[in-house]
Design a protein around this motif. Structure first.
Motif, PDB file in Angstrom:
ATOM      1  N   ALA A  18      15.738  -2.445  65.906  1.00 56.88           N
ATOM      2  CA  ALA A  18      16.813  -2.434  66.912  1.00 56.88           C
ATOM      3  C   ALA A  18      16.824  -3.686  67.794  1.00 56.88           C
ATOM      4  O   ALA A  18      17.504  -3.721  68.807  1.00 56.88           O
ATOM      5  CB  ALA A  18      16.755  -1.179  67.784  1.00 56.88           C
ATOM      6  N   LYS A  19      16.105  -4.711  67.407  1.00 56.93           N
ATOM      7  CA  LYS A  19      16.068  -5.953  68.184  1.00 56.93           C
ATOM      8  C   LYS A  19      17.149  -6.939  67.781  1.00 56.93           C
ATOM      9  O   LYS A  19      17.312  -7.971  68.412  1.00 56.93           O
ATOM     10  CB  LYS A  19      14.696  -6.615  68.048  1.00 56.93           C
ATOM     11  N   TRP A  20      17.886  -6.622  66.702  1.00 55.25           N
ATOM     12  CA  TRP A  20      18.840  -7.571  66.145  1.00 55.25           C
ATOM     13  C   TRP A  20      20.194  -6.916  65.974  1.00 55.25           C
ATOM     14  O   TRP A  20      20.288  -5.734  65.648  1.00 55.25           O
ATOM     15  CB  TRP A  20      18.330  -8.093  64.791  1.00 55.25           C
ATOM     16  N   ASP A  21      21.258  -7.709  66.151  1.00 56.76           N
ATOM     17  CA  ASP A  21      22.612  -7.225  65.893  1.00 56.76           C
ATOM     18  C   ASP A  21      22.964  -7.342  64.408  1.00 56.76           C
ATOM     19  O   ASP A  21      23.747  -6.552  63.885  1.00 56.76           O
ATOM     20  CB  ASP A  21      23.630  -8.033  66.707  1.00 56.76           C
ATOM     21  N   LEU A  22      22.390  -8.344  63.762  1.00 60.62           N
ATOM     22  CA  LEU A  22      22.667  -8.634  62.360  1.00 60.62           C
ATOM     23  C   LEU A  22      21.390  -9.139  61.714  1.00 60.62           C
ATOM     24  O   LEU A  22      20.706  -9.989  62.282  1.00 60.62           O
ATOM     25  CB  LEU A  22      23.759  -9.712  62.267  1.00 60.62           C
ATOM     26  N   VAL A  23      21.083  -8.595  60.550  1.00 60.30           N
ATOM     27  CA  VAL A  23      19.949  -9.072  59.761  1.00 60.30           C
ATOM     28  C   VAL A  23      20.499  -9.493  58.404  1.00 60.30           C
ATOM     29  O   VAL A  23      21.292  -8.770  57.800  1.00 60.30           O
ATOM     30  CB  VAL A  23      18.859  -7.986  59.604  1.00 60.30           C
ATOM     31  N   CYS A  24      20.083 -10.687  57.940  1.00 61.97           N
ATOM     32  CA  CYS A  24      20.575 -11.246  56.678  1.00 61.97           C
ATOM     33  C   CYS A  24      19.390 -11.522  55.758  1.00 61.97           C
ATOM     34  O   CYS A  24      18.330 -11.947  56.222  1.00 61.97           O
ATOM     35  CB  CYS A  24      21.301 -12.557  56.911  1.00 61.97           C
ATOM     36  N   CYS A  25      19.609 -11.319  54.455  1.00 61.87           N
ATOM     37  CA  CYS A  25      18.543 -11.568  53.480  1.00 61.87           C
ATOM     38  C   CYS A  25      19.144 -12.000  52.152  1.00 61.87           C
ATOM     39  O   CYS A  25      20.352 -12.151  52.029  1.00 61.87           O
ATOM     40  CB  CYS A  25      17.679 -10.316  53.302  1.00 61.87           C
ATOM     41  N   GLY A  26      18.306 -12.158  51.162  1.00 61.06           N
ATOM     42  CA  GLY A  26      18.722 -12.535  49.815  1.00 61.06           C
ATOM     43  C   GLY A  26      17.728 -12.001  48.808  1.00 61.06           C
ATOM     44  O   GLY A  26      17.389 -10.836  48.818  1.00 61.06           O
ATOM     45  N   HIS A  27      17.243 -12.865  47.941  1.00 53.67           N
ATOM     46  CA  HIS A  27      16.167 -12.659  46.987  1.00 53.67           C
ATOM     47  C   HIS A  27      16.521 -11.867  45.736  1.00 53.67           C
ATOM     48  O   HIS A  27      16.284 -12.327  44.633  1.00 53.67           O
ATOM     49  CB  HIS A  27      14.938 -12.043  47.651  1.00 53.67           C
ATOM     50  N   ASP A  28      17.082 -10.677  45.876  1.00 52.34           N
ATOM     51  CA  ASP A  28      17.283  -9.826  44.694  1.00 52.34           C
ATOM     52  C   ASP A  28      18.621 -10.064  43.998  1.00 52.34           C
ATOM     53  O   ASP A  28      18.910  -9.446  42.975  1.00 52.34           O
ATOM     54  CB  ASP A  28      17.116  -8.349  45.041  1.00 52.34           C
ATOM     55  N   HIS A  29      19.438 -10.968  44.536  1.00 47.72           N
ATOM     56  CA  HIS A  29      20.730 -11.344  43.957  1.00 47.72           C
ATOM     57  C   HIS A  29      21.703 -10.169  43.890  1.00 47.72           C
ATOM     58  O   HIS A  29      22.614 -10.163  43.073  1.00 47.72           O
ATOM     59  CB  HIS A  29      20.555 -11.972  42.571  1.00 47.72           C
ATOM     60  N   LYS A  30      21.507  -9.179  44.773  1.00 49.03           N
ATOM     61  CA  LYS A  30      22.370  -7.993  44.821  1.00 49.03           C
ATOM     62  C   LYS A  30      23.159  -8.006  46.123  1.00 49.03           C
ATOM     63  O   LYS A  30      22.628  -7.684  47.195  1.00 49.03           O
ATOM     64  CB  LYS A  30      21.539  -6.721  44.734  1.00 49.03           C
ATOM     65  N   ALA A  31      24.413  -8.373  46.023  1.00 47.68           N
ATOM     66  CA  ALA A  31      25.270  -8.424  47.213  1.00 47.68           C
ATOM     67  C   ALA A  31      25.418  -7.011  47.791  1.00 47.68           C
ATOM     68  O   ALA A  31      25.703  -6.060  47.062  1.00 47.68           O
ATOM     69  CB  ALA A  31      26.632  -9.000  46.846  1.00 47.68           C
ATOM     70  N   ASN A  32      25.226  -6.917  49.114  1.00 44.46           N
ATOM     71  CA  ASN A  32      25.266  -5.605  49.742  1.00 44.46           C
ATOM     72  C   ASN A  32      25.462  -5.750  51.245  1.00 44.46           C
ATOM     73  O   ASN A  32      24.904  -6.654  51.866  1.00 44.46           O
ATOM     74  CB  ASN A  32      23.955  -4.864  49.466  1.00 44.46           C
ATOM     75  N   ILE A  33      26.259  -4.855  51.787  1.00 49.17           N
ATOM     76  CA  ILE A  33      26.411  -4.751  53.238  1.00 49.17           C
ATOM     77  C   ILE A  33      26.160  -3.296  53.589  1.00 49.17           C
ATOM     78  O   ILE A  33      26.777  -2.395  53.009  1.00 49.17           O
ATOM     79  CB  ILE A  33      27.829  -5.167  53.694  1.00 49.17           C
ATOM     80  N   GLU A  34      25.212  -3.067  54.496  1.00 47.02           N
ATOM     81  CA  GLU A  34      24.924  -1.694  54.885  1.00 47.02           C
ATOM     82  C   GLU A  34      24.473  -1.627  56.342  1.00 47.02           C
ATOM     83  O   GLU A  34      24.049  -2.621  56.920  1.00 47.02           O
ATOM     84  CB  GLU A  34      23.876  -1.062  53.983  1.00 47.02           C
ATOM     85  N   LYS A  35      24.577  -0.449  56.894  1.00 45.55           N
ATOM     86  CA  LYS A  35      24.084  -0.198  58.242  1.00 45.55           C
ATOM     87  C   LYS A  35      22.765   0.547  58.122  1.00 45.55           C
ATOM     88  O   LYS A  35      22.676   1.559  57.427  1.00 45.55           O
ATOM     89  CB  LYS A  35      25.107   0.596  59.044  1.00 45.55           C
ATOM     90  N   ILE A  36      21.758   0.014  58.807  1.00 43.96           N
ATOM     91  CA  ILE A  36      20.418   0.589  58.780  1.00 43.96           C
ATOM     92  C   ILE A  36      20.187   1.345  60.088  1.00 43.96           C
ATOM     93  O   ILE A  36      20.372   0.781  61.175  1.00 43.96           O
ATOM     94  CB  ILE A  36      19.347  -0.530  58.625  1.00 43.96           C
ATOM     95  N   ARG A  37      19.788   2.580  59.981  1.00 40.20           N
ATOM     96  CA  ARG A  37      19.465   3.375  61.176  1.00 40.20           C
ATOM     97  C   ARG A  37      18.215   2.781  61.809  1.00 40.20           C
ATOM     98  O   ARG A  37      17.218   2.556  61.126  1.00 40.20           O
ATOM     99  CB  ARG A  37      19.239   4.823  60.792  1.00 40.20           C
ATOM    100  N   ASN A  38      18.287   2.499  63.110  1.00 38.14           N
ATOM    101  CA  ASN A  38      17.149   1.864  63.775  1.00 38.14           C
ATOM    102  C   ASN A  38      16.413   2.837  64.696  1.00 38.14           C
ATOM    103  O   ASN A  38      16.836   3.992  64.862  1.00 38.14           O
ATOM    104  CB  ASN A  38      17.596   0.586  64.493  1.00 38.14           C
ATOM    105  N   VAL A  39      15.325   2.371  65.292  1.00 35.91           N
ATOM    106  CA  VAL A  39      14.456   3.229  66.099  1.00 35.91           C
ATOM    107  C   VAL A  39      15.120   3.738  67.378  1.00 35.91           C
ATOM    108  O   VAL A  39      14.634   4.692  67.977  1.00 35.91           O
ATOM    109  CB  VAL A  39      13.124   2.529  66.454  1.00 35.91           C
ATOM    110  N   GLN A  40      16.206   3.126  67.786  1.00 37.78           N
ATOM    111  CA  GLN A  40      16.913   3.599  68.974  1.00 37.78           C
ATOM    112  C   GLN A  40      17.992   4.624  68.625  1.00 37.78           C
ATOM    113  O   GLN A  40      18.720   5.073  69.501  1.00 37.78           O
ATOM    114  CB  GLN A  40      17.536   2.415  69.722  1.00 37.78           C
ATOM    115  N   GLY A  41      18.095   4.966  67.341  1.00 41.25           N
ATOM    116  CA  GLY A  41      19.072   5.956  66.919  1.00 41.25           C
ATOM    117  C   GLY A  41      20.456   5.396  66.635  1.00 41.25           C
ATOM    118  O   GLY A  41      21.374   6.128  66.300  1.00 41.25           O
ATOM    119  N   SER A  42      20.606   4.091  66.786  1.00 40.47           N
ATOM    120  CA  SER A  42      21.882   3.460  66.451  1.00 40.47           C
ATOM    121  C   SER A  42      21.727   2.755  65.099  1.00 40.47           C
ATOM    122  O   SER A  42      20.793   3.040  64.358  1.00 40.47           O
ATOM    123  CB  SER A  42      22.322   2.501  67.560  1.00 40.47           C
TER     124      SER A  42
END
Length: 171
Positions: free
Chosen positions: A110-134
């Protein structure tokens, strides 16, 4: 602020430039590269667009010394951070890392508004439930080079946090 997110360019200058050119025309004001540039000179093709390029290395690191030298040139738009980066753009806290499992863990903090990654070559956009419940937005743009997957990148607006995956033109 609109941004372009790419990853896993693997020295494919043609497709990297095509994605950044289209994003630039769309109104992107910055590029985030989530690793696996490989040869740092690959980034030379995007210098002419004048957009800041925030880049980390991935597991195919290439010449890290040269990456640092390119970023240190006064005329360079490249900002090199190393294995990961926490940056702020348009008031948004953004974390960049190459590995999806690491990205998912960082999104959960919950420290970030947006997290970006790569590596697996699988395009994806998702919302991750964080420790603050958002939820925290996680964007993996796939591989801009089209390595063992379609050539894709992501664009989005930091104000609204609306992002989409796009095919790279000409791929």
């Amino acid at each position: 602020m609109k941004i372009c997110i790419v990853s896993d360019s693997h020295d494919n200058r043609v497709l990297l430039e095509a994605a950044v050119a289209e994003a630039h025309d769309w109104g992107a004001e910055a590029v985030l590269h989530c690793g696996d540039v490989v040869a740092p000179s690959t980034l030379n093709v995007v210098q002419k667009y004048g957009l800041p390029v925030h880049v980390i290395h991935g597991n195919n690191m290439g010449d890290l010394y040269m990456m640092a030298r390119i970023a240190a040139q006064p005329s360079s738009v490249v900002q090199f951070y190393g294995q990961d980066a926490g940056i702020e753009l348009a008031g948004r806290r953004i974390f960049m890392v190459h590995y999806p499992h690491y990205a998912e863990a960082m999104a959960a903090t919950a420290k970030w508004d947006l997290v970006c990654c790569g590596h697996d070559h699988k395009a994806n956009i998702e919302k991750i439930r964080n420790v603050q419940g958002s939820e925290t937005l996680l964007v993996n743009p796939g591989t801009v080079a089209g390595v063992a997957a379609p050539a894709t990148y992501a664009v989005g607006d930091l104000e609204t946090l609306d992002f989409e995956i796009r095919p790279v033109p000409g791929a």
